[in-house]
Design an enzyme around this catalytic site. Structure first.
Site, PDB file in Angstrom:
ATOM      1  N   CYS A  80       0.944  -1.214   0.039  1.00 48.57           N
ATOM      2  CA  CYS A  80      -0.026   0.066  -0.010  1.00 48.57           C
ATOM      3  C   CYS A  80       0.986   1.315  -0.124  1.00 48.57           C
ATOM      4  O   CYS A  80       1.332   1.618  -0.896  1.00 48.57           O
ATOM      5  CB  CYS A  80      -1.063  -0.207   1.143  1.00 48.57           C
ATOM      6  SG  CYS A  80      -2.452   0.939   0.845  1.00 48.57           S
ATOM      7  N   HIS A 173      -3.356  -5.045   1.917  1.00 47.59           N
ATOM      8  CA  HIS A 173      -2.807  -5.417   3.273  1.00 47.59           C
ATOM      9  C   HIS A 173      -2.570  -6.805   3.866  1.00 47.59           C
ATOM     10  O   HIS A 173      -3.308  -6.969   4.698  1.00 47.59           O
ATOM     11  CB  HIS A 173      -3.397  -4.390   4.172  1.00 47.59           C
ATOM     12  CG  HIS A 173      -3.133  -3.064   4.049  1.00 47.59           C
ATOM     13  ND1 HIS A 173      -2.181  -2.366   4.418  1.00 47.59           N
ATOM     14  CD2 HIS A 173      -3.901  -2.253   3.520  1.00 47.59           C
ATOM     15  CE1 HIS A 173      -2.269  -1.098   4.280  1.00 47.59           C
ATOM     16  NE2 HIS A 173      -3.434  -1.053   3.528  1.00 47.59           N
ATOM     17  N   GLU A 175      -0.809  -7.929   5.829  1.00 46.99           N
ATOM     18  CA  GLU A 175      -0.311  -7.901   7.357  1.00 46.99           C
ATOM     19  C   GLU A 175      -1.754  -7.636   8.310  1.00 46.99           C
ATOM     20  O   GLU A 175      -1.778  -7.722   9.397  1.00 46.99           O
ATOM     21  CB  GLU A 175       0.556  -6.883   7.620  1.00 46.99           C
ATOM     22  CG  GLU A 175       0.064  -5.236   7.475  1.00 46.99           C
ATOM     23  CD  GLU A 175       0.140  -4.909   5.967  1.00 46.99           C
ATOM     24  OE1 GLU A 175      -0.110  -5.465   5.297  1.00 46.99           O
ATOM     25  OE2 GLU A 175      -0.355  -3.532   5.855  1.00 46.99           O
TER      26      GLU A 175
HETATM   27  N1  GLN Z   1      -3.614   6.428   0.871  1.00 46.32           N
HETATM   28  C1  GLN Z   1      -2.368   6.150   1.648  1.00 46.32           C
HETATM   29  C2  GLN Z   1      -1.134   6.947   1.088  1.00 46.32           C
HETATM   30  O1  GLN Z   1      -1.547   7.692   0.047  1.00 46.32           O
HETATM   31  C3  GLN Z   1      -1.763   4.665   1.443  1.00 46.32           C
HETATM   32  C4  GLN Z   1      -2.959   4.179   2.365  1.00 46.32           C
HETATM   33  C5  GLN Z   1      -2.492   2.735   2.940  1.00 46.32           C
HETATM   34  O2  GLN Z   1      -1.278   2.267   3.085  1.00 46.32           O
HETATM   35  N2  GLN Z   1      -3.499   2.016   3.618  1.00 46.32           N
HETATM   36  O3  GLN Z   1      -0.249   7.117   1.690  1.00 46.32           O
END
Ligand code: GLN
Length: 196
Positions: A80, A173, A175
């Site tokens: 992410c 995710h 995790e």
């Molecule tokens: N939207 C977040 C960002 O731009 C990332 C979201 C996440 O890691 N769950 O950093």
């Protein structure tokens, strides 16, 4: 000696990654400094907030060492916000990504309507049936370079897991679940590099 798996611990859900890796019996360390990075064999860049993480990375002087770590061929996995930081280019002005994986990424690419969602994915290299993936304000990979391999896609073709040599990214995710198969996949990648 077992390879040591580092987890970048500047911000975000690094504790959850450590818990998953430990359930698999991996030797893990939190990484906040250049010296700590030098002591690990692979690195996970967790989910969180990519602009905050990038700021802290710059304050801690970790930008260059992280790029060098990945360039040396050591396994790196971004989930992410981690996927955002590893990109070569973002559609947004901020943050400045590390340019470790040949991808163009759009932050919060799924928009407001589907801010967060869960779906079952088939992931290449992850056996045992569909993987239940959790997406939270997830980034979208909008372009990949020729050496990037898609490992999982949504029904509309959006790539949500990819690998380029020693670098793995997931827009979701792993995790945040107790299904540790993606962590297992990364440990296998790390073992493969250690055996070279
Ligand atoms: N939207 C977040 C960002 O731009 C990332 C979201 C996440 O890691 N769950 O950093």
């Amino acid at each position: 000696m077992n390879p040591i798996v580092g987890v970048l611990a500047l911000q975000g859900d690094f504790q959850e990654h450590i818990a998953s890796l430990r359930r698999l019996g991996a030797d893990t360390r939190e990484v906040r400094t250049e010296a700590q990075l030098a002591a690990v064999d692979s690195l996970v860049v967790p989910g969180g907030e990519s602009t905050s993480m990038a700021k802290l990375m710059d304050i801690y002087g970790l930008r260059e060492p992280l790029v060098a770590f990945a360039r040396s061929g050591k396994p790196v996995w971004g989930t992410c916000a981690g996927l955002i930081l590893l990109a070569s280019r973002l559609q947004e002005q901020r943050p400045e990504p590390l340019g470790i994986m040949d991808t163009v990424v759009q932050r919060n690419g799924f928009g407001r309507q589907v801010d967060s969602f869960e779906t079952d994915l088939d992931i290449a290299g992850v056996a045992g049936g569909p993987y239940h993936a959790i997406f939270i304000r997830a980034p979208k990979i909008v372009e990949i370079g020729p050496s990037v391999e898609a490992l999982a896609t949504l029904e509309d073709g959006t790539i949500v897991a990819a690998r380029e040599r020693n670098v793995l990214v997931t827009a979701f995710h792993p995790e945040l679940t107790t299904d540790d198969r993606v962590h297992g996949f990364f440990l296998a990648m790390a073992a493969e590099v250690a055996a070279r």
